[in-house]
Design a protein around this motif. Structure first.
Motif, short mmCIF file in Angstrom:
data_model
loop_
_atom_site.label_atom_id
_atom_site.label_comp_id
_atom_site.label_asym_id
_atom_site.label_seq_id
_atom_site.Cartn_x
_atom_site.Cartn_y
_atom_site.Cartn_z
N UNK A 104 92.69 30.07 21.42
CA UNK A 104 92.04 31.24 20.84
C UNK A 104 90.95 31.75 21.80
N UNK A 105 90.87 33.08 21.95
CA UNK A 105 89.90 33.69 22.85
C UNK A 105 88.79 34.37 22.06
N UNK A 106 87.59 34.33 22.60
CA UNK A 106 86.45 35.07 22.06
C UNK A 106 85.97 36.02 23.14
N UNK A 107 85.19 37.02 22.73
CA UNK A 107 84.62 37.93 23.72
C UNK A 107 83.20 38.28 23.32
N UNK A 108 82.42 38.61 24.34
CA UNK A 108 81.04 39.03 24.14
C UNK A 108 80.81 40.26 25.01
N UNK A 109 80.24 41.33 24.45
CA UNK A 109 79.89 42.47 25.29
C UNK A 109 78.65 42.12 26.13
N UNK A 110 78.71 42.42 27.40
CA UNK A 110 77.62 42.11 28.33
C UNK A 110 77.04 43.42 28.82
N UNK A 111 75.77 43.67 28.50
CA UNK A 111 75.16 44.95 28.91
C UNK A 111 73.99 44.77 29.84
N UNK A 112 72.99 43.99 29.46
CA UNK A 112 71.75 43.91 30.23
C UNK A 112 71.66 42.66 31.09
N UNK A 113 72.76 42.01 31.35
CA UNK A 113 72.74 40.77 32.12
C UNK A 113 73.43 41.02 33.45
N UNK A 114 72.88 40.40 34.51
CA UNK A 114 73.49 40.48 35.83
C UNK A 114 74.82 39.74 35.79
N UNK A 115 75.92 40.50 35.86
CA UNK A 115 77.25 39.92 35.70
C UNK A 115 77.59 38.98 36.85
N UNK A 116 77.07 39.24 38.04
CA UNK A 116 77.36 38.36 39.18
C UNK A 116 76.73 36.99 38.98
N UNK A 117 75.50 36.96 38.50
CA UNK A 117 74.85 35.68 38.22
C UNK A 117 75.60 34.94 37.12
N UNK A 118 76.03 35.69 36.13
CA UNK A 118 76.72 35.09 35.00
C UNK A 118 78.03 34.45 35.44
N UNK A 119 78.81 35.18 36.25
CA UNK A 119 80.10 34.63 36.69
C UNK A 119 79.89 33.42 37.60
N UNK A 120 78.88 33.46 38.46
CA UNK A 120 78.61 32.30 39.32
C UNK A 120 78.24 31.08 38.48
N UNK A 121 77.45 31.30 37.47
CA UNK A 121 77.02 30.21 36.60
C UNK A 121 78.21 29.64 35.82
N UNK A 122 79.06 30.51 35.32
CA UNK A 122 80.23 30.05 34.56
C UNK A 122 81.21 29.29 35.45
N UNK A 123 81.36 29.73 36.69
CA UNK A 123 82.20 28.98 37.63
C UNK A 123 81.64 27.58 37.84
N UNK A 124 80.31 27.50 37.96
CA UNK A 124 79.68 26.19 38.13
C UNK A 124 79.88 25.28 36.94
#
Length: 187
Positions: free
Chosen positions: A71-91
């Motif tokens: 099952x998949x969930x989603x979150x709208x991302x507006x005021x967050x630096x998406x590059x930092x977020x993706x790097x953190x999630x990869x980690x």
């Protein structure tokens, strides 16, 4: 030669021929077994490659993420630096997909529902990093940035100064070499 010796020699020849035939049969069996095993290992490698392509990890397309049969969930991302977020999630080793909403120019972050706790921890970390920088720091960063034309001029001046210093060093080395040659000639 006696009858016993002839019999022994005949028996020895028959035994050696039987041994050679047996060795040939065993060699042929090994070769055919090797062919069968090599074909099956090629098939196994192809199966492993196809499954590894289907089940990627980390950042991936929404289609590949849905192939995980979770099952998949989603979150709208507006005021967050998406590059930092993706790097953190990869980690963190999270499987996720970032999809840009063309109408609102915002992003939607899709992830496995089982990774909800990790996603919320990553969001908190990124938000805390953004909050740690005060408003004054953000203003001073913007004030310190110079227009591109000024940066270009400064870089050119710096390069010219560097080149002039290198040329002067080279000329000094040449003068030293000439002095040393003159000294050597005097000796």
């Amino acid at each position: 030669m006696g009858v016993g010796e002839e019999t022994a020699q005949t028996l020895l020849q028959a035994t050696s021929k039987a041994t050679l035939i047996t060795a040939d049969v065993i060699l042929a069996a090994i070769r055919s077994l090797n062919k069968v095993l090599s074909k099956s290992s090629i098939k196994a490698n192809n199966v492993n490659k196809s499954t590894s392509n289907e089940l990627q990890s980390g950042k991936q397309s929404i289609q590949n993420l849905s192939k995980h049969n979770v099952a998949l969930d989603s979150i709208p991302v507006t005021n967050i630096d998406i590059k930092k977020m993706t790097a953190l999630l990869k980690g963190y080793g999270v499987d996720f997909s970032v999809v840009k909403n063309k109408q609102t120019k915002d992003f939607n972050l899709f992830f496995k529902a089982t990774d909800t706790a990790v996603i919320s921890a990553a969001f908190e970390q990124v938000i805390n990093e953004n909050d740690d920088r005060s408003v004054d720091d953000k203003k001073s960063d913007k004030e310190e940035k110079k227009p591109l034309s000024e940066q270009k001029e400064e870089a050119q001046k710096k390069a010219e100064k560097h080149n002039a210093e290198k040329a002067e060093e080279k000329a000094n080395r040449e003068q030293e070499k000439q002095k040393n040659r003159g000294r050597e000639k005097d000796r």
